[in-house]
Enzyme design. Structure first.
Site, PDB file in Angstrom:
ATOM      1  N   GLY A 210      29.708  42.154  42.867  1.00 45.76           N
ATOM      2  CA  GLY A 210      29.758  43.302  43.781  1.00 45.76           C
ATOM      3  C   GLY A 210      30.013  42.848  45.195  1.00 45.76           C
ATOM      4  O   GLY A 210      30.443  41.707  45.422  1.00 45.76           O
ATOM      5  N   ASN A 211      29.774  43.711  46.156  1.00 40.68           N
ATOM      6  CA  ASN A 211      29.923  43.331  47.563  1.00 40.68           C
ATOM      7  C   ASN A 211      28.949  44.138  48.409  1.00 40.68           C
ATOM      8  O   ASN A 211      28.225  44.979  47.896  1.00 40.68           O
ATOM      9  CB  ASN A 211      31.377  43.500  48.021  1.00 40.68           C
ATOM     10  CG  ASN A 211      31.844  44.926  47.859  1.00 40.68           C
ATOM     11  OD1 ASN A 211      31.340  45.839  48.486  1.00 40.68           O
ATOM     12  ND2 ASN A 211      32.828  45.127  46.956  1.00 40.68           N
TER      13      ASN A 211
END
Ligand code: CTP
Length: 400
Positions: A210-211
């Site tokens: 993810g980020n």
């Protein structure tokens, strides 16, 4: 003529030192031509007298559920229907808590719960109360109900301490209301697609790639477009935000593939699409169906495959008249990278934010952007709250 002229405004006043400023606010609203009904809490009357307020508003001040000597019932439901907006200034920690949790033990909170129109809340309290997790949580709850918080200023407080908690000045509160009523309905009848947040690409049942995207910019854009009359489809990756505007349909997705499918469905019918999501560029080729264990495996190698480029896919199927807007968050060669994305993805405009600017990018409540259009023109904006950045973006889209 002021946009406040003829507007029905409920001014809610709570018991705090800042109540003296409500008198100036009332005067400003009345001078601008608004019809103002003051609703005051019992504690509010300890700070400011109903006589002052009723003579300025030319209306009896409402405080109790009924008038003691005549038994006349004050209908909070009728008041709620009458109002074009309600502003609570000052809003104390106690009233904010009651509003957040529906504790309707006075006329002000009852009226709040009955109000059908936009509610503005201008908190005022001591800095430690303002910073208490309970106050922060309650204010966030009010936000999630769609209320607009007029943030208190930092400065000298009645306690002698200096910090955040001073009610915003009456002139500024009046200006917020004026801006609300002068808001153009310039997106009325338009359908807008917005992507927001990160995507999560599954590795196994408990892990993902993810980020740091918080979704705040995309959600602010959705609010802004809806408040300007658009019908909004917000395709959102996993975030901890919520939105309560009735004109926003939220489609929750997890991965880039799911986001693409939701966007392709909504785009055909959209006039404007704004790609604000931080889509993961790669996803694991295989998703393990069980948790990858530490003991009996070698150091795992996760093979990645490219995710679809959602903006570019929509760019390829763009019809005449549709507007496609992208974002670029860059760490270096910002302008060149943004221009390259603008053309590669067939965008009409790109919003650039640089990780090098303080207060811009992921997780912050502010942003600093430059907007580049397909005709090569560029405009640079200063550091602003994300909601104001959203307004600048929408204004620029409308010039395309
Ligand atoms: N975007 C998208 N789908 C992707 C990647 C990006 O729709 N798979 C969109 C973003 O929402 C944004 C724009 O494309 O509007 C640019 O995103 P960015 O991540 O900056 O660009 P990339 O094409 O992924 O390039 P890079 O990561 O190499 O900078």
């Amino acid at each position: 003529m002021s946009a406040l002229s003829g507007k029905h405004i409920i001014l809610g006043i709570c018991g705090g030192i800042a109540a003296y400023k409500s008198v100036s606010l009332l005067r400003l609203l009345v001078k601008a031509g608004a019809e103002v009904q003051v609703v005051i809490t019992p504690a509010g009357k300890q700070f400011i007298t109903p006589v002052t307020l009723s003579s300025l508003s030319q209306k009896p001040v409402v405080s109790e559920f009924f008038t003691a000597n005549t038994g006349e019932w004050h209908s909070h439901v009728d008041l709620g229907l009458w109002a074009d907006c309600m502003v609570i200034a000052p809003a104390t920690a106690s009233t904010i808590g009651k509003m957040a949790h529906g504790i309707a033990d006075n006329m002000l909170v009852t009226t709040y719960l009955s109000a059908k129109s936009q509610v503005f809340v201008a908190p005022a309290m001591d800095l430690d109360m303002m910073a208490h997790p309970s106050t922060i949580a309650n204010i966030n709850l009010l936000r999630s109900y769609g209320n607009i918080i007029i943030e208190p200023e930092s400065g000298e407080l009645a306690s002698g301490l200096v910090g955040k908690g001073r009610m915003e000045e009456p002139e500024k509160i009046a200006a917020v209301l004026e801006a609300y009523f002068s808001k153009k309905a310039d997106l009325k009848g338009r359908k807008v697609l917005i992507t927001a947040g990160p995507t999560h690409e599954k590795i196994d049942p408990v892990r993902f790639i993810g980020n740091y995207s918080s979704g705040k910019m995309g959600y602010a854009l959705a609010e802004e477009c809806a408040s300007r009359g658009a019908e909004v489809t917000l395709v959102s990756g996993p975030v901890s935000l919520s939105i309560s505007h009735p004109a926003v349909r939220v489609v929750k997705v997890e991965s880039a593939k799911e986001m693409l499918a939701a966007c392709e469905e909504a785009f055909a019918d959209s006039d404007i699409a704004v790609m604000c999501a931080a889509v993961a560029d790669y996803a694991p080729k295989e998703v393990a169906d069980r948790k990858i264990k530490r003991e009996h495996s070698e150091v795992p190698v996760i093979e990645l495959v490219k995710n679809p480029d959602i903006a570019a896919t929509l760019g390829r199927s763009k019809r005449q008249g549709q507007r496609l807007v992208g974002f670029a968050l860059e760490t270096d060669h910002e302008l060149d990278n943004a221009r390259e994305k603008l053309s590669r993805k067939n965008l009409d405009m790109i919003v650039l934010n640089s990780m090098r600017d303080k207060g811009a990018g992921f997780g912050t409540d502010t942003n600093k952007v430059s907007i580049i259009k397909a005709d090569g023109s560029r405009e640079d904006f200063g550091l602003k709250p994300k909601r104001e950045v959203a307004a600048d973006i929408v204004d620029t889209i409308l010039t395309l």
